[in-house]
Design a protein around this motif. Structure first.
Motif, short mmCIF file in Angstrom:
data_model
loop_
_atom_site.label_atom_id
_atom_site.label_comp_id
_atom_site.label_asym_id
_atom_site.label_seq_id
_atom_site.Cartn_x
_atom_site.Cartn_y
_atom_site.Cartn_z
N LEU A 1 0.89 -1.14 -0.08
CA LEU A 1 0.04 -0.03 0.07
C LEU A 1 0.81 1.24 -0.15
O LEU A 1 0.50 2.32 -0.48
N SER A 2 2.04 1.24 1.00
CA SER A 2 2.71 2.50 0.70
C SER A 2 4.23 1.81 1.01
O SER A 2 4.57 1.09 1.62
N VAL B 1 1.47 3.68 -2.82
CA VAL B 1 2.19 3.22 -3.87
C VAL B 1 0.78 2.41 -4.76
O VAL B 1 0.09 1.44 -4.12
N GLY B 2 0.54 2.98 -5.84
CA GLY B 2 -0.56 2.19 -6.53
C GLY B 2 0.05 1.52 -7.78
O GLY B 2 -0.92 0.98 -8.44
N LEU C 1 6.63 2.78 -6.80
CA LEU C 1 7.71 2.44 -6.06
C LEU C 1 8.98 2.75 -6.54
O LEU C 1 10.07 2.97 -5.84
N GLN C 2 9.14 2.78 -7.74
CA GLN C 2 10.50 3.05 -8.58
C GLN C 2 11.03 4.39 -8.25
O GLN C 2 12.13 4.69 -8.20
N PRO D 1 9.97 2.16 5.63
CA PRO D 1 8.80 1.78 5.82
C PRO D 1 8.22 1.16 4.77
O PRO D 1 7.86 1.88 3.77
N VAL D 2 7.39 -0.02 5.00
CA VAL D 2 6.61 -0.43 3.97
C VAL D 2 5.26 -0.99 4.88
O VAL D 2 5.44 -1.76 5.65
N THR D 3 3.93 -0.65 4.08
CA THR D 3 2.99 -1.15 4.65
C THR D 3 2.22 -1.85 3.75
O THR D 3 2.15 -1.62 2.32
N VAL D 4 1.95 -3.14 4.19
CA VAL D 4 1.00 -4.12 3.11
C VAL D 4 -0.06 -4.52 3.81
O VAL D 4 -0.26 -4.44 5.02
#
Length: 303
Positions: free
Chosen positions: A251-252, A258-259, A264-265, A278-281
């Motif tokens: 998600l971010s 991040v869509g 992300l790139q 930090p990565v939220t899934v």
């Protein structure tokens, strides 16, 4: 002369002296002078592995050049002329383009110096795969145009009606379908890195992803319509060490939504290397936060 012809003729007169025909090893194409001290911008695939070459200008002069740096993952390369060159073009901003807008392509197709074609912006936000060794990346926000492009146009200028260069022509995908690398903030950062370091450092996570729409209930919950579904996590990669799994919906990252792959790139440049990300899934209906630490992407990175 009608207004359309006046615009095209004006752009052609402005840019033709500033776009060179270049030869590097067995390859040839075009290049655009973009600084007063003789730096030129072209495609990485035009120079290949060559380190030197020659540039010819429409006024009959020529100059040897050295390849300052090339980045296959953006298909951009910077050259430095070793002799005086004509004055530079004015770089524009591709983010201001709209579909249907007039654009003019100037280059040296088939070795024909100073060739000019015109058309419109046919599409925006296209993606073009690029490869360096085993590393694969999408060149984002590629400009699609119906201005006629032919072999040799690669590395040449795509300009707006004011003569501002908004793209570097890179590929012919079919009849009436040309593609150009955009001149935007990301491209300017890449060019600056090539001028400074001769290469572009990128961060590496080790994820294979695909865009995925979110169900309505999840959209309302997280405030976004799409995410990136993790298809594969490379064993031993930063993503694997962080605990990311196939099936996760990203998600971010870096606290930014991040869509799509481009989202992300945009984070995967030098400043992200070795720093906590930090990565939220979304995993099994629950929000999961992890901290990844990207490493530097190499030509031998699997993904």
């Amino acid at each position: 002369m009608d207004e359309y012809s006046r615009i095209v003729a004006s752009v052609a007169a402005e840019l033709t002296p500033k776009v060179a025909s270049v030869k590097a090893g067995r390859s040839s194409g075009s290049a655009v002078i973009f600084t007063a001290d003789g730096f030129l911008l072209t495609n990485a695939h035009v120079v290949g592995s060559a380190r030197t070459g020659s540039a010819a200008f429409s006024d009959g002069t020529s100059a040897e050049f050295a390849v300052v740096g090339a980045d296959p993952l953006s298909d951009l390369a910077v050259l430095r002329a070793l002799e005086p060159t004509p004055p530079p073009v004015t770089l524009g901003d591709s983010d201001t383009l709209v579909v249907g807008q007039l654009v003019v392509a100037v280059g040296t197709p088939l070795g024909l110096t100073g060739s000019v074609t015109a058309g419109v912006v046919s599409g925006l936000g296209r993606s073009l795969p690029a490869r360096s060794g085993s590393a694969v990346r999408l060149i984002e926000d590629v400009i699609q145009t119906d201005a006629a492009l032919n072999p040799g146009n690669s590395g040449g200028a795509l300009a707006d009606a004011g003569g501002h260069v908004v793209g570097i022509n890179t590929a012919v995908a079919g009849t009436g379908l040309g593609l150009a690398v955009p001149i935007n903030s990301t491209t300017r950062s890449i060019v600056a890195a090539l001028m400074r370091d001769g290469r572009v450092r990128r961060a590496y996570l080790g994820l294979v992803t695909t865009p995925a729409p979110l169900p309505p209930a999840i959209r309302e919950r997280v405030g976004q319509a799409s995410a990136l579904r993790v298809v594969e996590v490379v064993a031993g990669s930063p993503a694997a060490r962080a605990g990311l799994r196939a099936g996760d919906l990203v998600l971010s990252a870096g606290r930014k939504p991040v869509g799509d792959a481009q989202g992300l790139q945009r984070l995967m440049f030098a400043e992200a290397i070795g720093r906590p990300l930090p990565v939220t899934v979304l995993r099994n209906g629950a929000l999961v936060d992890v901290i990844a630490e990207p490493t530097e992407l190499t030509p031998y990175s699997t993904l």
